[in-house]
Design an enzyme around this catalytic site. Sequence first.
Site, PDB file in Angstrom:
ATOM      1  N   HIS A   1       0.651  -1.096  -0.043  1.00  0.00           N
ATOM      2  CA  HIS A   1      -0.065  -0.135   0.062  1.00  0.00           C
ATOM      3  C   HIS A   1       0.687   1.234  -0.015  1.00  0.00           C
ATOM      4  O   HIS A   1       0.248   2.301  -0.431  1.00  0.00           O
ATOM      5  CB  HIS A   1      -0.888   0.021   1.228  1.00  0.00           C
ATOM      6  CG  HIS A   1      -2.188  -1.414   1.117  1.00  0.00           C
ATOM      7  ND1 HIS A   1      -2.564  -1.815   2.180  1.00  0.00           N
ATOM      8  CD2 HIS A   1      -2.428  -1.627  -0.008  1.00  0.00           C
ATOM      9  CE1 HIS A   1      -3.395  -2.589   1.555  1.00  0.00           C
ATOM     10  NE2 HIS A   1      -3.431  -2.743   0.329  1.00  0.00           N
TER      11      HIS A   1
ATOM     12  N   HIS B   1      -7.335  -7.824  -7.726  1.00  0.00           N
ATOM     13  CA  HIS B   1      -7.733  -8.896  -6.516  1.00  0.00           C
ATOM     14  C   HIS B   1      -8.314  -7.793  -5.558  1.00  0.00           C
ATOM     15  O   HIS B   1      -7.338  -7.450  -4.556  1.00  0.00           O
ATOM     16  CB  HIS B   1      -6.738  -9.373  -6.047  1.00  0.00           C
ATOM     17  CG  HIS B   1      -6.336 -10.600  -6.884  1.00  0.00           C
ATOM     18  ND1 HIS B   1      -5.213 -10.250  -8.354  1.00  0.00           N
ATOM     19  CD2 HIS B   1      -6.437 -12.017  -6.972  1.00  0.00           C
ATOM     20  CE1 HIS B   1      -5.294 -11.432  -8.718  1.00  0.00           C
ATOM     21  NE2 HIS B   1      -5.848 -12.449  -8.149  1.00  0.00           N
TER      22      HIS B   1
ATOM     23  N   SER C   1      -6.566  -1.805  -0.626  1.00  0.00           N
ATOM     24  CA  SER C   1      -5.790  -1.151  -1.845  1.00  0.00           C
ATOM     25  C   SER C   1      -7.174  -0.480  -2.710  1.00  0.00           C
ATOM     26  O   SER C   1      -6.745   0.736  -3.054  1.00  0.00           O
ATOM     27  CB  SER C   1      -5.379  -2.371  -2.706  1.00  0.00           C
ATOM     28  OG  SER C   1      -6.320  -3.255  -3.129  1.00  0.00           O
TER      29      SER C   1
ATOM     30  N   GLU D   1     -12.977  -8.793  -8.399  1.00  0.00           N
ATOM     31  CA  GLU D   1     -13.272  -9.750  -7.000  1.00  0.00           C
ATOM     32  C   GLU D   1     -14.291 -10.623  -7.248  1.00  0.00           C
ATOM     33  O   GLU D   1     -15.354 -10.551  -7.599  1.00  0.00           O
ATOM     34  CB  GLU D   1     -13.420  -8.711  -5.645  1.00  0.00           C
ATOM     35  CG  GLU D   1     -13.640  -9.667  -4.708  1.00  0.00           C
ATOM     36  CD  GLU D   1     -12.314 -10.319  -4.381  1.00  0.00           C
ATOM     37  OE1 GLU D   1     -12.254 -11.528  -4.010  1.00  0.00           O
ATOM     38  OE2 GLU D   1     -11.191  -9.708  -4.343  1.00  0.00           O
TER      39      GLU D   1
ATOM     40  N   ASP E   1     -13.189 -13.732 -13.001  1.00  0.00           N
ATOM     41  CA  ASP E   1     -11.883 -14.170 -12.668  1.00  0.00           C
ATOM     42  C   ASP E   1     -10.836 -13.154 -12.883  1.00  0.00           C
ATOM     43  O   ASP E   1     -10.871 -12.531 -14.001  1.00  0.00           O
ATOM     44  CB  ASP E   1     -11.567 -15.431 -13.614  1.00  0.00           C
ATOM     45  CG  ASP E   1     -10.111 -15.920 -13.581  1.00  0.00           C
ATOM     46  OD1 ASP E   1      -9.613 -16.563 -12.700  1.00  0.00           O
ATOM     47  OD2 ASP E   1      -9.326 -15.406 -14.488  1.00  0.00           O
TER      48      ASP E   1
ATOM     49  N   ASP F   1      -2.247  -8.667  -7.064  1.00  0.00           N
ATOM     50  CA  ASP F   1      -1.729  -9.024  -5.570  1.00  0.00           C
ATOM     51  C   ASP F   1      -2.679 -10.494  -5.382  1.00  0.00           C
ATOM     52  O   ASP F   1      -3.438 -10.437  -4.560  1.00  0.00           O
ATOM     53  CB  ASP F   1      -1.760  -8.119  -4.396  1.00  0.00           C
ATOM     54  CG  ASP F   1      -3.247  -7.792  -4.078  1.00  0.00           C
ATOM     55  OD1 ASP F   1      -4.042  -7.615  -5.093  1.00  0.00           O
ATOM     56  OD2 ASP F   1      -3.328  -7.245  -2.829  1.00  0.00           O
TER      57      ASP F   1
END
Length: 296
Positions: A19, A42, A108, A126, A162, A183
Site C-alpha cells: 500500500h 484482486h 488497496s 473480485e 476471474d 496481488d
Amino acid sequence: MLSYQHEYHAGNTGDILKHTALCLILSSLCKKEKPFTIIDTHAGAGRFDLNDERLLKTGEGKDGILKLKEFCNQNQKSAAEQSGLPYGVQLYMEKESPYLKQNLYAGSSELERIFLREKDTLHLTELHPEAFASLEKNTELPVLEENKVKNCAGKIFLHKEDSYKSLVSLTPPLVKRGLILCDPSYEDKSDYAQVTDALKAAHKKWNTAVIALWYPLITRRKNETAQMLSSLEDAAKLGNNPCESFNVELITKNPAELTEESGPHMYGSGMFIMNPPWLLEEQIKEAAEFYGEVVG
C-alpha cells in the site's frame, strides 16, 4: 482461490509495503492533470474492521499496521507532521490515519478511491462472493480524509469474475495512462505461472501502464518466485517497447528459523514494478528499509 479471505491478513507487513508503493504510484499519477485508469485485479473488500475476529485471531494487523501506528504516535505529533519519516511512509500514513482513528483499515481499493479524480477510472475485480458483497457496499461509502469525509470522484466499475481473464479483457483501456495492481493469494503453486502469463499479456497490450505486483516470500516457493520474477524482468527488457523494472523486498523473519510447525513459511514480501514513475524505486526502497526496522 475462493477459500482465501483477506480479513485474516489485513494490515500485515505485506500490506504495508504494497500500500505504500500504491500510494506513491497514485500520487505520481496525480501530479499531471491528464486522467488515468487503474485496474486492481484482486480488490478485496476495500476497507476492513481492525476488531474483526479473523484478524484478531492471526494477530497480523497487530504486527503490521498497528505497530506502525504506535511508532508514529510515539515519535510524531500527527500524520501531517511526520517530517522525520521517509516520504513514502508519510504519504501512506496520511491516507491511512483517518481510517485507523475509526478502527478501520483502508485496503488497496479504498486507497485507490481516495486518489481518484473526476476524469479518472477505476476497475475493481473480485471473485470471492463475500468479499465482492463487501466491496459493493464499501464503494458506496464516502472516503475518509483528515478531519473530513468526501464523496468519491471518478468512475468505478466492479467486476465479479476471474481476475486474470478480467485483466486481459480490460486492457488496453481507453485512457492509456495508469496502473495495474496485482496481488494474488498465491495459495496454489499454479498462481505463479498464471500471474506471470496474465501480466505479460497485459503488458504487451498496454505497454505504457505501471504494473505493480505484490508477492510473498515463502520458503517452499523460492523457485516459483524466482522464475516468476525472471520471466517478468525479461518481458520488461525485451519486445517492441522495453521498459524499466525493479523489485524491492521486506524481510520480517529469518527463513532459516522457520520450521514445519510454523505455518505457511512466509518470511516477508516483495513488490515487482514495471514502468516505474520517476523516483519510485528510491522512495519505496527507503520505506522498505524503514519498515524492516520498525515492523521487521
